[in-house]
Design an enzyme around this catalytic site. Sequence first.
Site, PDB file in Angstrom:
ATOM      1  N   ARG A 134     -57.399  -9.793  -2.764  1.00 43.20           N
ATOM      2  CA  ARG A 134     -58.330 -10.622  -3.516  1.00 43.20           C
ATOM      3  C   ARG A 134     -59.024 -11.588  -2.565  1.00 43.20           C
ATOM      4  NH1 ARG A 134     -55.950 -14.556  -7.988  1.00 43.20           N
ATOM      5  NH2 ARG A 134     -55.299 -15.716  -6.134  1.00 43.20           N
TER       6      ARG A 134
ATOM      7  N   GLY B 100     -18.670 -16.877 -30.428  1.00 45.98           N
ATOM      8  CA  GLY B 100     -18.201 -18.250 -30.587  1.00 45.98           C
ATOM      9  C   GLY B 100     -19.263 -19.252 -31.029  1.00 45.98           C
TER      10      GLY B 100
ATOM     11  N   ARG C  32     -15.126 -15.217 -41.888  1.00 45.76           N
ATOM     12  CA  ARG C  32     -15.662 -15.051 -40.537  1.00 45.76           C
ATOM     13  C   ARG C  32     -17.181 -14.937 -40.555  1.00 45.76           C
ATOM     14  NH1 ARG C  32     -12.694  -9.806 -38.293  1.00 45.76           N
ATOM     15  NH2 ARG C  32     -13.132 -10.843 -36.307  1.00 45.76           N
TER      16      ARG C  32
ATOM     17  N   ARG D  74     -17.391  -4.268 -30.975  1.00 46.11           N
ATOM     18  CA  ARG D  74     -18.835  -4.425 -30.768  1.00 46.11           C
ATOM     19  C   ARG D  74     -19.160  -3.915 -29.377  1.00 46.11           C
ATOM     20  NH1 ARG D  74     -18.237 -10.908 -30.575  1.00 46.11           N
ATOM     21  NH2 ARG D  74     -16.988 -11.009 -28.704  1.00 46.11           N
TER      22      ARG D  74
ATOM     23  N   TYR E 236     -51.371   1.037 -13.413  1.00 44.06           N
ATOM     24  CA  TYR E 236     -50.272   0.344 -12.746  1.00 44.06           C
ATOM     25  C   TYR E 236     -50.107  -1.077 -13.263  1.00 44.06           C
ATOM     26  CZ  TYR E 236     -53.739  -2.174  -9.950  1.00 44.06           C
ATOM     27  OH  TYR E 236     -54.755  -2.983  -9.556  1.00 44.06           O
TER      28      TYR E 236
ATOM     29  N   CYS F 133     -52.358  -7.812 -12.781  1.00 38.14           N
ATOM     30  CA  CYS F 133     -51.706  -8.495 -11.677  1.00 38.14           C
ATOM     31  C   CYS F 133     -51.305  -9.920 -12.001  1.00 38.14           C
ATOM     32  CB  CYS F 133     -52.592  -8.464 -10.435  1.00 38.14           C
ATOM     33  SG  CYS F 133     -54.128  -9.375 -10.657  1.00 38.14           S
TER      34      CYS F 133
ATOM     35  N   GLU G 193     -60.839 -11.397 -15.738  1.00 45.70           N
ATOM     36  CA  GLU G 193     -60.038 -12.569 -16.100  1.00 45.70           C
ATOM     37  C   GLU G 193     -60.853 -13.638 -16.827  1.00 45.70           C
ATOM     38  OE1 GLU G 193     -58.447 -14.304 -12.506  1.00 45.70           O
ATOM     39  OE2 GLU G 193     -60.214 -13.732 -11.360  1.00 45.70           O
TER      40      GLU G 193
ATOM     41  N   HIS H 298     -13.619 -17.738 -23.752  1.00 48.04           N
ATOM     42  CA  HIS H 298     -15.008 -18.021 -24.092  1.00 48.04           C
ATOM     43  C   HIS H 298     -15.867 -18.124 -22.827  1.00 48.04           C
ATOM     44  CE1 HIS H 298     -18.350 -20.836 -24.777  1.00 48.04           C
ATOM     45  NE2 HIS H 298     -18.525 -20.083 -25.842  1.00 48.04           N
TER      46      HIS H 298
ATOM     47  N   ARG I 218     -52.920 -12.527  -2.291  1.00 52.59           N
ATOM     48  CA  ARG I 218     -53.708 -13.763  -2.447  1.00 52.59           C
ATOM     49  C   ARG I 218     -54.016 -14.276  -1.047  1.00 52.59           C
ATOM     50  NH1 ARG I 218     -49.378 -14.152  -6.253  1.00 52.59           N
ATOM     51  NH2 ARG I 218     -50.087 -14.626  -8.369  1.00 52.59           N
TER      52      ARG I 218
ATOM     53  N   LYS J  76     -20.636  -7.739 -37.049  1.00 52.75           N
ATOM     54  CA  LYS J  76     -19.197  -7.672 -37.300  1.00 52.75           C
ATOM     55  C   LYS J  76     -18.931  -6.908 -38.590  1.00 52.75           C
ATOM     56  CE  LYS J  76     -17.056 -11.472 -36.106  1.00 52.75           C
ATOM     57  NZ  LYS J  76     -16.913 -12.924 -36.319  1.00 52.75           N
TER      58      LYS J  76
ATOM     59  N   SER K  41     -58.684  -5.014 -12.350  1.00 51.50           N
ATOM     60  CA  SER K  41     -57.329  -5.536 -12.409  1.00 51.50           C
ATOM     61  C   SER K  41     -57.351  -6.756 -13.329  1.00 51.50           C
ATOM     62  CB  SER K  41     -56.853  -5.926 -11.008  1.00 51.50           C
ATOM     63  OG  SER K  41     -55.573  -6.508 -11.093  1.00 51.50           O
TER      64      SER K  41
ATOM     65  N   GLY L  75     -56.469 -10.086 -14.578  1.00 53.13           N
ATOM     66  CA  GLY L  75     -55.795 -11.302 -14.133  1.00 53.13           C
ATOM     67  C   GLY L  75     -55.405 -12.064 -15.382  1.00 53.13           C
ATOM     68  N   THR L  76     -54.232 -11.732 -15.898  1.00 58.64           N
ATOM     69  CA  THR L  76     -53.899 -12.253 -17.231  1.00 58.64           C
ATOM     70  C   THR L  76     -53.516 -13.730 -17.220  1.00 58.64           C
ATOM     71  OG1 THR L  76     -51.744 -11.212 -16.940  1.00 58.64           O
ATOM     72  CG2 THR L  76     -53.333 -10.085 -18.342  1.00 58.64           C
ATOM     73  N   ASN L  77     -53.286 -14.315 -16.046  1.00 59.35           N
ATOM     74  CA  ASN L  77     -53.035 -15.765 -16.037  1.00 59.35           C
ATOM     75  C   ASN L  77     -54.308 -16.501 -16.445  1.00 59.35           C
ATOM     76  OD1 ASN L  77     -50.613 -14.994 -14.985  1.00 59.35           O
ATOM     77  ND2 ASN L  77     -50.989 -15.791 -12.926  1.00 59.35           N
ATOM     78  N   ASP L  78     -55.400 -16.197 -15.746  1.00 65.93           N
ATOM     79  CA  ASP L  78     -56.658 -16.848 -16.084  1.00 65.93           C
ATOM     80  C   ASP L  78     -57.175 -16.394 -17.438  1.00 65.93           C
ATOM     81  OD1 ASP L  78     -57.803 -18.825 -14.309  1.00 65.93           O
ATOM     82  OD2 ASP L  78     -57.601 -17.306 -12.740  1.00 65.93           O
TER      83      ASP L  78
ATOM     84  N   MET M 181     -20.808 -19.407 -33.895  1.00 64.08           N
ATOM     85  CA  MET M 181     -20.696 -19.806 -35.296  1.00 64.08           C
ATOM     86  C   MET M 181     -19.220 -19.905 -35.656  1.00 64.08           C
ATOM     87  SD  MET M 181     -23.827 -17.810 -36.990  1.00 64.08           S
ATOM     88  CE  MET M 181     -23.251 -16.298 -36.297  1.00 64.08           C
TER      89      MET M 181
HETATM   90  P1  ADP Z   1     -15.727 -14.857 -33.305  1.00 57.55           P
HETATM   91  O1  ADP Z   1     -16.937 -14.188 -33.805  1.00 57.55           O
HETATM   92  O2  ADP Z   1     -15.951 -16.224 -32.810  1.00 57.55           O
HETATM   93  O3  ADP Z   1     -14.929 -13.974 -32.393  1.00 57.55           O
HETATM   94  P2  ADP Z   1     -13.971 -14.032 -35.395  1.00 57.55           P
HETATM   95  O4  ADP Z   1     -14.470 -14.022 -36.790  1.00 57.55           O
HETATM   96  O5  ADP Z   1     -13.980 -12.717 -34.729  1.00 57.55           O
HETATM   97  O6  ADP Z   1     -14.787 -15.099 -34.587  1.00 57.55           O
HETATM   98  O7  ADP Z   1     -12.507 -14.627 -35.474  1.00 57.55           O
HETATM   99  C1  ADP Z   1     -11.849 -15.422 -34.526  1.00 57.55           C
HETATM  100  C2  ADP Z   1     -10.466 -14.868 -34.242  1.00 57.55           C
HETATM  101  O8  ADP Z   1      -9.679 -14.778 -35.415  1.00 57.55           O
HETATM  102  C3  ADP Z   1     -10.525 -13.468 -33.665  1.00 57.55           C
HETATM  103  O9  ADP Z   1      -9.631 -13.371 -32.600  1.00 57.55           O
HETATM  104  C4  ADP Z   1     -10.096 -12.607 -34.799  1.00 57.55           C
HETATM  105  O10 ADP Z   1      -9.485 -11.437 -34.347  1.00 57.55           O
HETATM  106  C5  ADP Z   1      -9.150 -13.488 -35.586  1.00 57.55           C
HETATM  107  N1  ADP Z   1      -9.162 -13.100 -36.981  1.00 57.55           N
HETATM  108  C6  ADP Z   1     -10.234 -13.100 -37.808  1.00 57.55           C
HETATM  109  N2  ADP Z   1      -9.912 -12.620 -39.030  1.00 57.55           N
HETATM  110  C7  ADP Z   1      -8.614 -12.311 -38.978  1.00 57.55           C
HETATM  111  C8  ADP Z   1      -7.705 -11.746 -39.927  1.00 57.55           C
HETATM  112  N3  ADP Z   1      -8.103 -11.405 -41.145  1.00 57.55           N
HETATM  113  N4  ADP Z   1      -6.424 -11.565 -39.547  1.00 57.55           N
HETATM  114  C9  ADP Z   1      -6.028 -11.913 -38.300  1.00 57.55           C
HETATM  115  N5  ADP Z   1      -6.836 -12.426 -37.362  1.00 57.55           N
HETATM  116  C10 ADP Z   1      -8.116 -12.633 -37.691  1.00 57.55           C
HETATM  117 MG    MG Z   2     -14.592 -12.126 -32.794  1.00 57.83          MG
HETATM  118 MG    MG Z   3     -57.297 -15.712 -11.521  1.00 57.23          MG
END
Ligand code: ADP
Ligand code: MG
Ligand code: MG
Length: 911
Positions: free
Chosen positions: A652, A112, A103, A376, A885, A865, A779, A490, A596, A32, A798, A800-803, A114
Site C-alpha cells: 500500500r 460453576g 441444579r 458434557r 483471499y 485486509c 474503504e 473450579h 503498510r 445438563k 482489497s 479496507g474494512t477498518n476505514d 450458576m
Molecule cells: P455445576 O453445574 O456447577 O457442576 P451441578 O448441578 O452439576 O453444578 O451440581 C454440583 C455437584 O453436585 C456436582 O458434583 C453434582 O454431581 C452433584 N449433584 C447434583 N445433583 C446431585 C444428586 N441428585 N445426587 C448427588 N449429587 C448431585
Molecule cells: Mg456439574
Molecule cells: Mg485505510
Amino acid sequence: MEIAIETKKRVYRFGDKSADGNSTMKNLLGGKGANLAEMSALGIPVPPGFTITTEVCTEYNALGQETVLGMIKEEVEDAVNNIARIMGTEYGNVDNPLLISVRSGARVSMPGMMDTVLNLGLNDEVVHGLVAKTNNERFAWDSYRRFIQMYGGVVLGMKPESKEDIDPFEEIMEHLKEKRQIELDTQFTVQDLKDLVYDFKDAVKKRTGHDFPSDPWEQLWGAVIAVFNSWNGDRAVYYRNMHGYPAEWGTAVNVQAMVYGNMGDNSGTGVCFTRDAGTGENVFNGEYLINAQGEDVVAGVRTPQQITKLGSQRWAELAMVEEADRAQNYPSLEELMPQMYQELFAHQATLEAHYKDMQDMEFTIQDGKMWILQTRNGKRTGAAMVKIAVDLYKEGSIDEAEALLRIEPNKLDELLHPVFDPKAIKRAHIIAQGLPASPGAATGQLVFFADEAKKFRNTILTRIETSPEDLEGMNLAKGILTARGGMTSHAAVVARGMGKCCISGAGALKIDYKNRTLTVEGKEYHEGDWISLNGSTGNIIEGKVATIEPVLSGEFAELMAMADKYAKMEVRTNADSPKDAKVARNFGAKGIGLTRTEHMFFEVDRIKAMREMILADTVKGRRQALGDLLPMQREDFEGIFEAMDGLPVTIRLLDPPLHEFVPHQLATQKELAEDMHISLQAVKNKVAELQEFNPMLGHRGCRLGNTYPEITEMQTRAIIEAALNLKAKGIASKPEIMVPLIGTVKEFLEQERIIRSTADEVFEAYGDRVEYLVGTMIEIPRAALLADQIAEHADFFSFGTNDLTQMAFGYSRDDAGKFLPIYLEKGLLIVDPFEVLDQEGVGQLVQMGTERGRKTKPQLKVGICGEHGGEPSSVEFCHRMGMNYVSCSPFRVPIARVAAAQAAIKANMVH
Ligand code: ADP
Ligand code: MG
Ligand code: MG
C-alpha cells in the site's frame, strides 16, 4: 418479547431408562438436562428427575415469581411425585423421605457460574426419618448440615461479607474444628454435626431475620427461583458477556433424586474425563473423594485422589510420594474399588462413543452402586482441542469436515504463545510443585485477590482455592496458582477453558490473605514479587523465566493441511517486515495482503529523512529527501520479496496524515531545526500547518500521492527496482501496488498513471521488466458504490474494512474509545464493529463493491485486509461474498485458515 401463556409442556421428565427429551434439545432443556435425558434413555444409571425448561426462566424474567410458579406448580408437583414413585419414597414424608437436588443448566455449559442446591427435603423431623431409614446417623446429619450450608448460601444470601472474610458457615466449622482439634470434615462426630446444624440455623436467623424454611415444598420453590436468579447473577453475566451469550437464553432447572456419596467408606464422588483436557492425550482420567458429596471435588475443599492407577502414579511422581506410600495412602479408585472402576470405565467408553467427543462426567457411588450425574463435551485447551479432533478423525469416529468444525478457531491462538526456554528452566529456582492443571508458561507479579488482577501489568493470581466469583480476575491474570484443589477443581476447569496457564493443589504453599503473603518452606513472598508458572509440569518458579517460540505439534500440521483442502479462500498476511513475513509463511500464509509502507518510516534513521521531506517547501526539496529514503525503502521491499519467495505481495502506498510523522515535542523540534538549518519557528509553523480538524478524513491516502506525486514515484521506484534486483539474483517476486483511500475514479487514474510511467522508466533503465499489478483499496463508501467504474481500471480490490467501518458508521476510530465501551455495555451495540465485521450494514457495502466490480471484470481479484480478516465470523462472511483471499496479522493466519475451511464446509452443508 411476546410470551404466550398457553398450556404448553414446561416440565420434561427423565429416569428409569426413558426420557421425554434428548440431547438435541439443549436450547429448551439446557445442556445438563438434555444430556441427563439422553443418558437415561441410553440406559446409563441416572437418578430420576425432571427439567423445567429455559422458556420458563424467560417467562419468569418477564412475568415474575408469582405468575410463573402458578404456571408450573401442578406439573412440578406431579413430576416430583413421579421421582418418588420410581424411588419408592415420598417427598416430605418423615419415615420414608425423598431428597432432591435442584441444579442449574444453561444451553451451553458455564461451569460453576450458576447455582445448585443439594439435599432438599430435609428438616428437623425428616432428618430423624433418614437416620432410621438408612441406619446411618452420621450420614443423615452430615447431609442436613450440607443442605443448610448450600441453601443458606444460594437461596438465603449467606455469603462472605467482604473479600477477606470466609464463608459464614465455613467460619463456624473452622471454629468447631479448632475447638475439637481436628482437621477434616470427615472427623466431625454426630454430635458435632448436630451442633453445626443448630449453629447454622442460628446464623441464618441472625443475619436474615427469618427462620430457615422447614417445609420441603417451600424449600423447592425457593431453590427453583434462586436458580433462575443465578442466570442474572454477577458471575453468570460476566461469563455470558465474555462469550457473547445473549440474556434471552435463560437457564433450565433440573430437579433430581439425591444419591449419596457421603454414606460412608463404600461411597464417594468424582469427576472424570474420557481424554486429557490439557494435552488431548487419549487417556481416561479423573479424581474422586471417598465419603463426600459432589461439590467437594470441584470446590477443592479436600484435594482429591486420582481415579486411574496410572494417573495416581503420575501424581505421586510430581508430589514426590514413594510408590509404597502412594498405594497405601493415596490409592486410585482402580485399586480401591475395582468393580466401581470397571463400571465407570465402561460408562465413559459408552458415552464418548455415543457423543463422539471428549466427555467431562460427574459420578457418585452410593454404597457400592455407581450413578452418573452429568456428562458434557469437556472444556479443553487449544492444544487438546486440536489433538482430540485429529485423533477422533484418525480413529474413524468423525470425518474430516466434522474434525474441522470441532475447532474453535480463536483458540488456536493459545498454541502459538511462547513457552519457557528449557535452558532457562534448568537454571531456575523451583520453589514448589503443584498439579499441571492447565499448560502454558506464565510470568507475573503475585496478587492474592481476583479484583486486583489488574494491579500490575502481568499478574499471577494466587489463591487458596478459586471460586466462580474469581472469574473476571482469572481472565485478567497471566496465570493462576492455587494451594488446594485438584485437576478437576473450579480453577483447573475454568483455566483450561480460557487456555490460561494454571497450577492447582500446590499444598506446600501457605497463603495469608490478610498480610498478602505466600510462604513456602519458611521463605516469604509478597504481593508484587515475580514468580513463574509452568502449567505443563506444575513447577512454581521464583522470578522471571525467559521464553522461546513454541514448537507446533504434528496434529497441528495435519489439521492445517485438512483445512487447506476445504478452504476456497487463500489466507494472506499483513506484514511490514521480512521477519513478520517469515513468521506468517511458517503459519501458512499464501502471500502478503497488506504491507503498510509508513511503518518503515518510523525507524530512527528514516524518520529524519521523512521529516525533511515533509518540511520541505519545494518539490526540489522533497525530491532530495525522498532520494535519501529510496534506497532504504528498496531494501525493505527486497527483504520482504525474498522472504515471500515468489508469492504475491500487496504494497500500500503512503496512507497516514503527515502530521503523524512530525515532532510534537520542543526538544525534537529544536533538533530537527538544527539538522535542517532552519529556524525553530519554521518547524513550529509547519507542524501547526499540518494540524487538521479531522485527520482521519483529511490529507491522507491517495490524496497525499495526488498532491505530492513525487512520493508515489519514489515508492513505485523502490518497489520495481527491488523486484528487478531480485530477479537478477534469480528470485521471483509478484508486487501488487495498492492505492489507498480512493473515492473517485479519477483519483485512481491519476495514481495509476504515475505508477505505470515510473515503472516504465525503471524498466527502461534496467533493460528488463517484471510483472506487477495496480489495484486499489475499497474503504470509502463512495468507492464501493462506484466499484463498477473503478474495476475498469484496477487490477484488484482489497476491502479496507477498518476505514470502511469508520466511515459507514461515522465513528472516528481515534475517538470511539469515548463511547464504544458504553454502547457495548448498554447493549446498543452487541459487538465492537472494528473487531467483528458488521455484516448487516458495512457488509452491504462489501457485497455491493464486490458484485459491481465483478460485473465489469468477472475475474477481478478481491480480498480483505482490515483487522476483520482474521476474525472467524468475518472470514465466513468473506467466503460468502466469494472473495479470493483474506489477509490478517501473522499470528492469526492459522485461525483464518481454519475459519475459511469451516466457511466452505458450512456453505456446503446448506445445499
Ligand atoms: P455445576 O453445574 O456447577 O457442576 P451441578 O448441578 O452439576 O453444578 O451440581 C454440583 C455437584 O453436585 C456436582 O458434583 C453434582 O454431581 C452433584 N449433584 C447434583 N445433583 C446431585 C444428586 N441428585 N445426587 C448427588 N449429587 C448431585
Ligand atoms: Mg456439574
Ligand atoms: Mg485505510
